[in-house]
Design an enzyme around this catalytic site. Structure first.
Site, PDB file in Angstrom:
ATOM      1  N   ILE A  59       0.827  -1.222   0.000  1.00 46.85           N
ATOM      2  CA  ILE A  59       0.000   0.000   0.000  1.00 46.85           C
ATOM      3  C   ILE A  59       0.856   1.264   0.000  1.00 46.85           C
ATOM      4  O   ILE A  59       0.362   2.345  -0.292  1.00 46.85           O
ATOM      5  CB  ILE A  59      -0.999   0.057   1.188  1.00 46.85           C
ATOM      6  CG1 ILE A  59      -0.268  -0.111   2.531  1.00 46.85           C
ATOM      7  CG2 ILE A  59      -2.103  -0.974   1.013  1.00 46.85           C
ATOM      8  CD1 ILE A  59      -1.128   0.271   3.730  1.00 46.85           C
ATOM      9  N   PHE A  83       0.166  -4.553  10.108  1.00 44.83           N
ATOM     10  CA  PHE A  83       0.761  -5.496  11.056  1.00 44.83           C
ATOM     11  C   PHE A  83      -0.151  -5.512  12.280  1.00 44.83           C
ATOM     12  O   PHE A  83      -0.689  -4.462  12.663  1.00 44.83           O
ATOM     13  CB  PHE A  83       2.163  -5.041  11.459  1.00 44.83           C
ATOM     14  CG  PHE A  83       3.195  -5.176  10.369  1.00 44.83           C
ATOM     15  CD1 PHE A  83       3.128  -6.195   9.436  1.00 44.83           C
ATOM     16  CD2 PHE A  83       4.257  -4.286  10.297  1.00 44.83           C
ATOM     17  CE1 PHE A  83       4.089  -6.329   8.435  1.00 44.83           C
ATOM     18  CE2 PHE A  83       5.233  -4.410   9.302  1.00 44.83           C
ATOM     19  CZ  PHE A  83       5.144  -5.431   8.376  1.00 44.83           C
ATOM     20  N   ASN A  99       4.154   0.821   8.519  1.00 48.58           N
ATOM     21  CA  ASN A  99       3.101   0.131   7.755  1.00 48.58           C
ATOM     22  C   ASN A  99       1.713   0.672   8.111  1.00 48.58           C
ATOM     23  O   ASN A  99       0.933   1.057   7.226  1.00 48.58           O
ATOM     24  CB  ASN A  99       3.191  -1.371   8.071  1.00 48.58           C
ATOM     25  CG  ASN A  99       2.443  -2.226   7.071  1.00 48.58           C
ATOM     26  OD1 ASN A  99       2.076  -1.759   5.979  1.00 48.58           O
ATOM     27  ND2 ASN A  99       2.201  -3.462   7.422  1.00 48.58           N
ATOM     28  N   THR A 124      -9.047  -1.835  16.123  1.00 47.96           N
ATOM     29  CA  THR A 124      -8.832  -2.907  17.097  1.00 47.96           C
ATOM     30  C   THR A 124      -9.256  -2.506  18.503  1.00 47.96           C
ATOM     31  O   THR A 124      -9.203  -1.323  18.868  1.00 47.96           O
ATOM     32  CB  THR A 124      -7.329  -3.270  17.125  1.00 47.96           C
ATOM     33  OG1 THR A 124      -7.081  -4.139  18.233  1.00 47.96           O
ATOM     34  CG2 THR A 124      -6.437  -2.049  17.309  1.00 47.96           C
ATOM     35  N   TYR A 148       0.979  -1.307  18.851  1.00 50.24           N
ATOM     36  CA  TYR A 148       0.018  -1.678  17.806  1.00 50.24           C
ATOM     37  C   TYR A 148      -1.265  -0.843  17.933  1.00 50.24           C
ATOM     38  O   TYR A 148      -1.727  -0.216  16.971  1.00 50.24           O
ATOM     39  CB  TYR A 148      -0.290  -3.183  17.922  1.00 50.24           C
ATOM     40  CG  TYR A 148      -1.487  -3.615  17.132  1.00 50.24           C
ATOM     41  CD1 TYR A 148      -1.531  -3.432  15.758  1.00 50.24           C
ATOM     42  CD2 TYR A 148      -2.587  -4.213  17.764  1.00 50.24           C
ATOM     43  CE1 TYR A 148      -2.638  -3.821  15.031  1.00 50.24           C
ATOM     44  CE2 TYR A 148      -3.693  -4.607  17.044  1.00 50.24           C
ATOM     45  CZ  TYR A 148      -3.710  -4.405  15.674  1.00 50.24           C
ATOM     46  OH  TYR A 148      -4.826  -4.789  14.956  1.00 50.24           O
ATOM     47  N   PHE A 176     -12.541  -7.093  18.027  1.00 53.00           N
ATOM     48  CA  PHE A 176     -12.041  -7.806  19.197  1.00 53.00           C
ATOM     49  C   PHE A 176     -11.310  -9.044  18.626  1.00 53.00           C
ATOM     50  O   PHE A 176     -10.609  -8.898  17.644  1.00 53.00           O
ATOM     51  CB  PHE A 176     -13.164  -8.023  20.210  1.00 53.00           C
ATOM     52  CG  PHE A 176     -13.445  -6.721  20.967  1.00 53.00           C
ATOM     53  CD1 PHE A 176     -13.942  -5.598  20.303  1.00 53.00           C
ATOM     54  CD2 PHE A 176     -13.107  -6.576  22.301  1.00 53.00           C
ATOM     55  CE1 PHE A 176     -14.113  -4.372  20.946  1.00 53.00           C
ATOM     56  CE2 PHE A 176     -13.283  -5.350  22.966  1.00 53.00           C
ATOM     57  CZ  PHE A 176     -13.786  -4.260  22.284  1.00 53.00           C
ATOM     58  N   ASN A 177     -11.427 -10.227  19.201  1.00 51.24           N
ATOM     59  CA  ASN A 177     -10.560 -11.306  18.702  1.00 51.24           C
ATOM     60  C   ASN A 177     -11.261 -12.160  17.651  1.00 51.24           C
ATOM     61  O   ASN A 177     -12.164 -12.935  17.989  1.00 51.24           O
ATOM     62  CB  ASN A 177     -10.080 -12.167  19.869  1.00 51.24           C
ATOM     63  CG  ASN A 177      -9.083 -11.432  20.734  1.00 51.24           C
ATOM     64  OD1 ASN A 177      -9.336 -10.307  21.177  1.00 51.24           O
ATOM     65  ND2 ASN A 177      -7.936 -12.023  20.960  1.00 51.24           N
ATOM     66  N   ARG A 226     -10.691 -12.577  26.696  1.00 48.34           N
ATOM     67  CA  ARG A 226     -10.871 -11.950  25.393  1.00 48.34           C
ATOM     68  C   ARG A 226     -12.281 -12.251  24.883  1.00 48.34           C
ATOM     69  O   ARG A 226     -12.908 -13.238  25.266  1.00 48.34           O
ATOM     70  CB  ARG A 226      -9.856 -12.495  24.374  1.00 48.34           C
ATOM     71  CG  ARG A 226      -8.422 -12.104  24.673  1.00 48.34           C
ATOM     72  CD  ARG A 226      -8.175 -10.620  24.405  1.00 48.34           C
ATOM     73  NE  ARG A 226      -6.796 -10.240  24.652  1.00 48.34           N
ATOM     74  CZ  ARG A 226      -6.321  -9.856  25.839  1.00 48.34           C
ATOM     75  NH1 ARG A 226      -7.107  -9.812  26.915  1.00 48.34           N
ATOM     76  NH2 ARG A 226      -5.051  -9.509  25.960  1.00 48.34           N
ATOM     77  N   ARG A 285       2.758 -11.803  28.682  1.00 50.77           N
ATOM     78  CA  ARG A 285       3.298 -11.293  27.419  1.00 50.77           C
ATOM     79  C   ARG A 285       3.199  -9.772  27.436  1.00 50.77           C
ATOM     80  O   ARG A 285       2.172  -9.227  27.833  1.00 50.77           O
ATOM     81  CB  ARG A 285       2.476 -11.881  26.263  1.00 50.77           C
ATOM     82  CG  ARG A 285       3.071 -11.708  24.916  1.00 50.77           C
ATOM     83  CD  ARG A 285       2.352 -12.525  23.860  1.00 50.77           C
ATOM     84  NE  ARG A 285       0.966 -12.096  23.662  1.00 50.77           N
ATOM     85  CZ  ARG A 285       0.157 -12.605  22.750  1.00 50.77           C
ATOM     86  NH1 ARG A 285       0.576 -13.587  21.971  1.00 50.77           N
ATOM     87  NH2 ARG A 285      -1.070 -12.164  22.620  1.00 50.77           N
TER      88      ARG A 285
HETATM   89  N1  UFG Z   1      -2.071 -16.474  24.628  1.00 48.46           N
HETATM   90  C1  UFG Z   1      -1.446 -17.424  25.387  1.00 48.46           C
HETATM   91  N2  UFG Z   1      -0.603 -18.288  24.750  1.00 48.46           N
HETATM   92  C2  UFG Z   1      -0.347 -18.230  23.431  1.00 48.46           C
HETATM   93  C3  UFG Z   1      -0.997 -17.247  22.646  1.00 48.46           C
HETATM   94  C4  UFG Z   1      -1.847 -16.374  23.294  1.00 48.46           C
HETATM   95  O1  UFG Z   1      -1.625 -17.513  26.592  1.00 48.46           O
HETATM   96  O2  UFG Z   1       0.441 -19.053  22.921  1.00 48.46           O
HETATM   97  C5  UFG Z   1      -2.992 -15.540  25.296  1.00 48.46           C
HETATM   98  C6  UFG Z   1      -2.561 -14.089  25.174  1.00 48.46           C
HETATM   99  O3  UFG Z   1      -1.680 -13.759  26.193  1.00 48.46           O
HETATM  100  C7  UFG Z   1      -3.906 -13.375  25.247  1.00 48.46           C
HETATM  101  C8  UFG Z   1      -4.895 -14.360  24.617  1.00 48.46           C
HETATM  102  O4  UFG Z   1      -4.230 -15.613  24.628  1.00 48.46           O
HETATM  103  O5  UFG Z   1      -4.249 -13.199  26.588  1.00 48.46           O
HETATM  104  C9  UFG Z   1      -5.246 -13.997  23.209  1.00 48.46           C
HETATM  105  O6  UFG Z   1      -4.051 -13.788  22.485  1.00 48.46           O
HETATM  106  P1  UFG Z   1      -3.992 -13.635  20.905  1.00 48.46           P
HETATM  107  O7  UFG Z   1      -2.553 -13.500  20.541  1.00 48.46           O
HETATM  108  O8  UFG Z   1      -4.769 -14.710  20.258  1.00 48.46           O
HETATM  109  O9  UFG Z   1      -4.779 -12.299  20.630  1.00 48.46           O
HETATM  110  P2  UFG Z   1      -4.559 -10.840  21.252  1.00 48.46           P
HETATM  111  O10 UFG Z   1      -5.675 -10.612  22.224  1.00 48.46           O
HETATM  112  O11 UFG Z   1      -3.193 -10.612  21.743  1.00 48.46           O
HETATM  113  O12 UFG Z   1      -4.671  -9.943  19.960  1.00 48.46           O
HETATM  114  C10 UFG Z   1      -5.751 -10.019  19.071  1.00 48.46           C
HETATM  115  C11 UFG Z   1      -5.324  -9.442  17.751  1.00 48.46           C
HETATM  116  C12 UFG Z   1      -4.986  -8.008  17.912  1.00 48.46           C
HETATM  117  C13 UFG Z   1      -6.105  -7.267  18.582  1.00 48.46           C
HETATM  118  C14 UFG Z   1      -6.531  -7.935  19.850  1.00 48.46           C
HETATM  119  C15 UFG Z   1      -7.747  -7.276  20.391  1.00 48.46           C
HETATM  120  O13 UFG Z   1      -4.190 -10.141  17.244  1.00 48.46           O
HETATM  121  O14 UFG Z   1      -4.766  -7.492  16.629  1.00 48.46           O
HETATM  122  O15 UFG Z   1      -6.830  -9.289  19.579  1.00 48.46           O
HETATM  123  O16 UFG Z   1      -8.248  -7.982  21.474  1.00 48.46           O
HETATM  124  F1  UFG Z   1      -5.705  -6.030  18.899  1.00 48.46           F
END
Ligand code: UFG
Length: 338
Positions: A59, A83, A99, A124, A148, A176-177, A226, A285
């Site tokens: 883009i 990203f 990006n 997000t 992010y 959300f997720n 989530r 994390r």
């Molecule tokens: N988690 C673990 N182990 C893993 C992977 C994830 O415990 O191996 C936990 C994370 O710590 C988090 C939950 O699972 O608590 C969800 O994690 P994800 O990585 O699946 O998703 P995120 O909530 O970090 O992020 C996603 C999108 C983002 C967005 C966010 C909004 O990737 O772009 O949802 O809630 F911003």
């Protein structure tokens, strides 16, 4: 045939990605002409809808973007190229700004130049940070706690001023997720960082153990909460968002309104897959908010959106079913990173 409204020529940025490919499916099903731009850094060429014209480009490549917009008489852009991994944004914010912010601005300015007046933007829940009030309404203060979320918020703000100055109308969808899969497209990143696909890879035995990031959060079992929303429900909201642009710009949460802990997700996956799924606990994390649950009241009331697949089990089932084929599909595609 379009279900409602007129047929449009729509450019979908990031249409080779997980969510973008399913959004393209919904646009095609609604009768629109779709054009996809994706640099394939994380997308997959084989996930691009066969009825879409595909441009493998970034883009930030303004001459190419201008050409696509003008040649195809694009009327609306669904901007999903970005990203989106929270942890990566904390260790490498430059790429996220480049990006998500610079790239977004170049796209927006190309739209201005070509007279494209409609945009749907994938934002997000990360723009909220760690609000005390749950479920989260759109009106709460925006205080991202990761880079992010900060980059997505920066682009949200730019949209407001491009509307003011140039009349570009926007619908912001704060995802959300996303979870689950359509029949053809699903979640496939390399490396994978998202909970549900990782849990399912452990169930398949391709990863020995799932790391749970933190069990000392202020939640019922100590793991993060989530709000998971089925990717097909999420995709349908883009069609509603497009139709609503006639009434002006607005911002909506896109979640189911129900929160699940990491451990609840794993338990649901154990039931769906009938596999053990071993886990270990590790440190929190970086950048992970403890709880993110949407209030979807606004999108339900104003756009008439209702989730068809709101239960966690059906989301995990569809991801499991789709994922049982994905390595084969990815390998067969000849993509270098597989
Ligand atoms: N988690 C673990 N182990 C893993 C992977 C994830 O415990 O191996 C936990 C994370 O710590 C988090 C939950 O699972 O608590 C969800 O994690 P994800 O990585 O699946 O998703 P995120 O909530 O970090 O992020 C996603 C999108 C983002 C967005 C966010 C909004 O990737 O772009 O949802 O809630 F911003």
């Amino acid at each position: 045939m379009a279900t409602k409204g007129k047929t449009m020529n729509i450019l979908i940025t990031g249409g080779a990605g997980y969510i973008g490919s399913v959004v393209t499916e919904e646009c095609v099903a609604a009768g629109h002409n779709t054009f996809v731009i994706d640099n394939l850094v994380s997308g997959h060429k084989w996930m691009v809808h066969p009825n879409s014209e595909f441009y493998e480009a970034d883009i930030r490549n303004t001459p190419v973007v201008n050409q696509i917009l003008q040649k195809n008489r694009i009327e609306a852009v669904i901007h999903m190229a970005a990203f989106s991994v929270v942890g990566d944004s904390m260790s490498g914010p430059y790429g996220y700004y480049d990006n998500n912010v610079s790239g977004g601005l170049l796209l927006l300015d190309a739209m201005r130049e070509s007279g494209v007046k409609k945009i749907i933007f994938s934002s997000t829940a990360a723009v909220y940070g760690e609000p005390e009030e749950q479920p989260i309404e759109e009106s709460v203060e925006l205080r991202p706690t990761n880079a992010y979320g900060e980059t997505k918020l920066a682009f949200e703000k730019a949209l407001k001023w491009f509307d003011y100055a140039h009349g570009i109308k926007y619908t912001i969808l704060r995802y959300f997720n996303a979870a689950g899969a359509s029949q053809r497209c699903g979640e496939l990143h390399k490396p994978e960082t998202h909970l549900i696909p990782l849990v399912l890879e452990v169930a398949r035995g391709r990863i020995p153990v799932l790391q749970i990031y933190g069990n000392d959060y202020p939640t019922k079992d100590g793991t993060c909460i989530r709000d998971y929303v089925h990717v097909r429900d999420l995709a349908r909201a883009h069609i509603l968002g497009l139709e609503s642009l006639e009434k002006g710009s607005d911002v909506y949460n896109l979640g189911s309104g129900r929160g699940f802990t990491v451990r609840e997700v794993i338990d649901a996956a154990r039931k769906v897959t009938d596999r053990l799924i071993p886990v270990i606990y590790s440190d929190r994390r970086d950048g992970d908010p403890p709880i993110l649950v949407a209030s979807p009241a606004k999108i339900i009331q104003k756009l008439g959106w209702t989730p068809d697949y709101s239960d966690l089990t059906s989301m995990i089932e569809s991801a499991w079913k789709w994922g049982n084929d994905h390595h084969h599909l990815a390998k067969a595609s000849g993509e270098p990173r597989w």
